[in-house]
Design a protein around this motif. Structure first.
Motif, mmCIF file in Angstrom:
data_model
loop_
_atom_site.group_PDB
_atom_site.id
_atom_site.type_symbol
_atom_site.label_atom_id
_atom_site.label_comp_id
_atom_site.label_asym_id
_atom_site.label_seq_id
_atom_site.Cartn_x
_atom_site.Cartn_y
_atom_site.Cartn_z
ATOM 1 N N GLY A 171 -32.746 30.131 1.127
ATOM 2 C CA GLY A 171 -33.750 30.631 2.066
ATOM 3 C C GLY A 171 -34.472 31.860 1.539
ATOM 4 N N THR A 204 -38.252 31.812 2.361
ATOM 5 C CA THR A 204 -38.439 32.026 3.801
ATOM 6 C C THR A 204 -38.229 33.512 4.112
ATOM 7 N N ASP A 247 -41.069 35.610 2.770
ATOM 8 C CA ASP A 247 -42.233 35.420 3.616
ATOM 9 C C ASP A 247 -42.129 36.293 4.878
ATOM 10 N N GLN A 248 -40.964 36.308 5.480
ATOM 11 C CA GLN A 248 -40.755 37.118 6.681
ATOM 12 C C GLN A 248 -40.812 38.604 6.366
ATOM 13 N N GLY A 295 -43.264 23.672 0.397
ATOM 14 C CA GLY A 295 -42.983 24.722 1.380
ATOM 15 C C GLY A 295 -43.590 26.040 0.949
ATOM 16 N N ARG A 328 -46.513 28.228 2.803
ATOM 17 C CA ARG A 328 -46.316 29.639 3.142
ATOM 18 C C ARG A 328 -47.414 30.498 2.533
ATOM 19 N N ASN A 339 -27.913 34.845 4.912
ATOM 20 C CA ASN A 339 -28.955 34.089 5.609
ATOM 21 C C ASN A 339 -28.345 32.829 6.212
ATOM 22 N N LYS A 340 -29.085 32.178 7.071
ATOM 23 C CA LYS A 340 -28.620 30.997 7.801
ATOM 24 C C LYS A 340 -27.395 31.360 8.632
ATOM 25 N N ALA A 350 -33.579 33.726 8.586
ATOM 26 C CA ALA A 350 -34.937 33.939 8.071
ATOM 27 C C ALA A 350 -35.941 33.015 8.743
ATOM 28 N N SER A 351 -35.510 31.781 9.006
ATOM 29 C CA SER A 351 -36.429 30.819 9.601
ATOM 30 C C SER A 351 -36.871 31.241 11.001
ATOM 31 N N GLU A 352 -36.107 32.146 11.629
ATOM 32 C CA GLU A 352 -36.470 32.647 12.960
ATOM 33 C C GLU A 352 -36.936 34.100 12.908
#
Ligand SMILES: Nc1nc2c(ncn2[C@@H]2O[C@H](COP(=O)(O)OP(=O)(O)OP(=O)(O)O)[C@@H](O)[C@H]2O)c(=O)[nH]1
Ligand SMILES: [Mg+2]
Length: 307
Positions: free
Chosen positions: A56, A59, A62-63, A93, A97, A190-191, A226-228
């Motif tokens: 991740g 991701t 990006d965040q 992906g 992004r 992460n995750k 990270a995805s959230e």
């Protein structure tokens, strides 16, 4: 100062893109440009983000970029080898992004394939980071995949290295090569929405209770999704704390000593005709010559040629 250097310094995006390509591919004039810009460097915060394929990292970067932009900071991202064979969709992906930041001049993203970089990945990454620093970017993010010599070298050039781990990797910390534990100034789990995050955290803590770093820093552990967008601000804060200790600055002379050694080695080796080198290697393998004499002869040749 040349026109391109002036434009880069002034933050001209097109000039920066052109300069980045020059530097990455070591085109003529690249070194001159970097020489001109070097006195302007040393201001950006360089963050290295490394970890296993698919952890991740992109991701997360990006965040992190979003969070930094919200705080008014300009960002450059160097994604090293985003085309990892492990996660097939990663390139797509990453592209999506990138498009999201496309209209934002405050984010400059450069992807670099491992095989593409002439003269080594660490060299190309260092020079790109210096370029972005000179262009006035507040933060340079460097994403690298996996653990290998390149990652370790690249981590050395960052002011702060964040290692991204994910729960449920089997034997977890035992399975993680010691190398990655050593380069992490901040550990990101992460995750964390998946089971095993607490267990991993305990294991990382246990690792650092046994092996202390020579600089006395105990890397903080931050849980993220990270995805959230969860935990990103905390991770950034942890990185800032490390930066504020001044330990990264202390490491700087050591990093440059390694870098200078590499540059010197690169230059010397470049001067050797490839054919001579291959022939000498074959001769040594066949015991027709000894390696010590070969090195002496090469050195002799090089020092008598133009410097
Ligand atoms: N469940 C969950 N999935 C996540 C999280 N963060 C990222 N992902 C997903 O994990 C996958 C891989 O994410 P990337 O950001 O591409 O991972 P990467 O580490 O950059 O991958 P490579 O560059 O190929 O090594 C994607 O499908 C993400 O949506 C998270 O916190 N929780
Ligand atoms: Mg990635």
């Amino acid at each position: 100062m040349g026109e391109l250097a002036e434009k880069v310094r002034g933050g001209d995006i097109r000039a920066l893109a052109r300069a980045a390509t020059m530097v990455e591919n070591r085109k003529p004039g690249a070194e001159e440009l970097l020489k001109e810009l070097f006195p302007r460097t040393g201001r950006a915060l360089i963050l290295g983000v490394t970890g296993a394929p698919g952890a991740g990292k992109s991701t997360f970067c990006d965040q992190l970029t979003r969070t930094l932009r919200d705080a008014g900071k300009t960002v450059a991202v160097i994604a090293v080898d985003p085309s990892s064979p492990y996660t097939g969709g990663a390139i797509l992906g990453d592209r999506i992004r990138m498009q999201q930041h496309h209209s934002d001049a405050g984010v400059f993203i450069r992807s670099m394939a491992t095989r593409g970089a002439l003269g080594g990945l660490a060299r190309a990454t260092t020079d790109l980071a210096l370029l972005f620093d000179a262009a006035g970017r507040d933060v340079v993010l460097i994403e690298t995949v996996g653990v290998g010599q390149d990652e370790v070298e690249i981590a050395r050039l960052a002011d702060v290295t964040l290692v991204v781990l994910v729960p449920g990797m089997g034997d977890d910390v035992q399975a993680i090569k010691a190398g990655i534990m050593e380069i992490g100034d901040v550990f990101v789990i992460n995750k964390s929405d998946q089971p095993g995050a607490d267990k991993l955290e305990r294991e990382i803590k246990a690792y650092f209770s046994l092996s202390h770093r020579p600089d006395g820093w105990t890397p903080p552990i931050v849980k993220t999704v990270a995805s959230e967008g969860q935990g990103i601000a905390e991770a950034l804060e942890a990185a800032r704390q490390y930066q504020e200790t001044g330990l990264a600055r202390e490491r700087s002379a050591e990093r440059w000593s390694l870098r200078l050694r590499e540059m010197l080695r690169e230059r010397l080796i470049e001067r050797l005709p490839v054919a001579d080198f291959a022939a000498a290697a074959a001769e040594v393998a066949e015991r027709r010559r000894d390696p010590y004499g070969v090195v002496e002869e090469f050195l002799e040749k090089m020092t008598h040629e133009r410097v």
